[in-house]
Design a protein around this motif. Structure first.
Motif, short mmCIF file in Angstrom:
data_model
loop_
_atom_site.label_atom_id
_atom_site.label_comp_id
_atom_site.label_asym_id
_atom_site.label_seq_id
_atom_site.Cartn_x
_atom_site.Cartn_y
_atom_site.Cartn_z
N ALA A 80 42.30 100.89 61.93
CA ALA A 80 41.79 99.93 60.93
C ALA A 80 42.72 99.90 59.72
O ALA A 80 43.04 98.82 59.19
CB ALA A 80 40.38 100.31 60.51
N SER A 81 43.18 101.06 59.30
CA SER A 81 44.08 101.12 58.14
C SER A 81 45.40 100.42 58.42
O SER A 81 45.89 99.63 57.61
CB SER A 81 44.32 102.59 57.78
OG SER A 81 45.23 102.68 56.71
N TRP A 82 46.00 100.71 59.59
CA TRP A 82 47.28 100.08 59.91
C TRP A 82 47.12 98.57 60.18
O TRP A 82 48.06 97.80 59.98
CB TRP A 82 47.95 100.77 61.10
CG TRP A 82 48.56 102.07 60.68
CD1 TRP A 82 48.12 103.32 61.00
CD2 TRP A 82 49.70 102.25 59.83
NE1 TRP A 82 48.92 104.26 60.40
CE2 TRP A 82 49.91 103.63 59.68
CE3 TRP A 82 50.56 101.38 59.18
CZ2 TRP A 82 50.93 104.16 58.92
CZ3 TRP A 82 51.59 101.92 58.42
CH2 TRP A 82 51.77 103.28 58.29
N ALA B 145 56.84 99.93 56.99
CA ALA B 145 57.98 100.66 56.40
C ALA B 145 57.78 100.86 54.91
O ALA B 145 58.07 101.93 54.37
CB ALA B 145 59.28 99.93 56.69
N SER B 146 57.28 99.84 54.23
CA SER B 146 57.08 99.98 52.79
C SER B 146 55.93 100.94 52.49
O SER B 146 55.95 101.65 51.48
CB SER B 146 56.81 98.63 52.13
OG SER B 146 55.56 98.11 52.54
N ARG B 147 54.95 100.99 53.37
CA ARG B 147 53.81 101.89 53.16
C ARG B 147 54.23 103.36 53.26
O ARG B 147 53.68 104.22 52.57
CB ARG B 147 52.73 101.58 54.21
CG ARG B 147 51.53 102.49 54.12
CD ARG B 147 50.46 102.04 55.06
NE ARG B 147 49.46 103.08 55.25
CZ ARG B 147 48.39 102.94 56.00
NH1 ARG B 147 48.16 101.81 56.63
NH2 ARG B 147 47.55 103.92 56.12
N THR B 148 55.20 103.64 54.10
CA THR B 148 55.61 105.03 54.31
C THR B 148 56.92 105.38 53.61
O THR B 148 57.41 106.50 53.75
CB THR B 148 55.76 105.31 55.82
OG1 THR B 148 56.75 104.43 56.36
CG2 THR B 148 54.44 105.12 56.56
N ALA B 149 57.48 104.46 52.85
CA ALA B 149 58.80 104.67 52.23
C ALA B 149 58.82 105.88 51.29
O ALA B 149 59.77 106.67 51.32
CB ALA B 149 59.23 103.42 51.49
N ALA C 81 60.72 111.33 50.16
CA ALA C 81 60.43 112.69 49.72
C ALA C 81 60.89 113.71 50.76
O ALA C 81 61.48 114.74 50.42
CB ALA C 81 58.93 112.85 49.46
N ALA C 82 60.66 113.42 52.03
CA ALA C 82 61.09 114.33 53.09
C ALA C 82 62.61 114.41 53.14
O ALA C 82 63.18 115.51 53.24
CB ALA C 82 60.54 113.88 54.44
N ALA C 83 63.27 113.27 53.04
CA ALA C 83 64.74 113.26 53.05
C ALA C 83 65.28 114.05 51.87
O ALA C 83 66.25 114.82 52.00
CB ALA C 83 65.26 111.83 53.03
N GLY C 84 64.66 113.90 50.73
CA GLY C 84 65.08 114.63 49.54
C GLY C 84 64.91 116.13 49.70
O GLY C 84 65.76 116.92 49.26
#
Length: 87
Positions: free
Chosen positions: A19-21, A28-32, A37-40
Motif C-alpha cells: 500500500a505504501s509503495w 528512487a527519490s523516496r529512498t535517496a 547515508a549508506a554510501a557515506g
C-alpha cells in the motif's frame, strides 16, 4: 490465529508495504536519503582505513566494503534459514 501470530504479522506487513509503495510514484527519490547515508558510511569507513588514498581508490574500497556488508547479511540470513529448517 491471533494478531501476534507470525504469519498474520507478515501478511499485515506485506499489505502495508504494498500500500505504501502504491502511493509512491518515484521510488528512487523516496529512498535517496537512505542510499546516500549508506554510501557515506562506507566512504567514511574507507577513508578511515586508508587516509592517504585517492578519491578513485576510496570509491573502490567503499564499493568493496558495501559488497562485504551485504555478503555478511546474506550469510547471516542463510544461517538463520538453515537453523529454522532444522528446528
Amino acid at each position: 490465529m491471533g494478531p501476534k501470530d507470525p504469519e498474520v504479522r507478515a501478511l499485515r506487513a506485506r499489505l502495508g508495504a504494498h500500500a505504501s509503495w502504491a502511493n509512491t510514484l518515484d521510488p528512487a527519490s523516496r529512498t535517496a536519503k537512505a542510499r546516500a547515508a549508506a554510501a557515506g558510511r562506507f566512504e567514511r569507513q574507507a577513508r578511515e582505513k586508508h587516509p592517504t588514498a585517492t578519491d578513485e581508490q576510496i570509491a573502490r574500497v567503499a564499493d568493496h566494503l558495501k559488497r562485504a556488508h551485504y555478503a555478511a547479511l546474506g550469510l547471516k540470513s542463510a544461517a538463520k534459514r538453515a537453523k529454522n529448517r532444522a528446528a
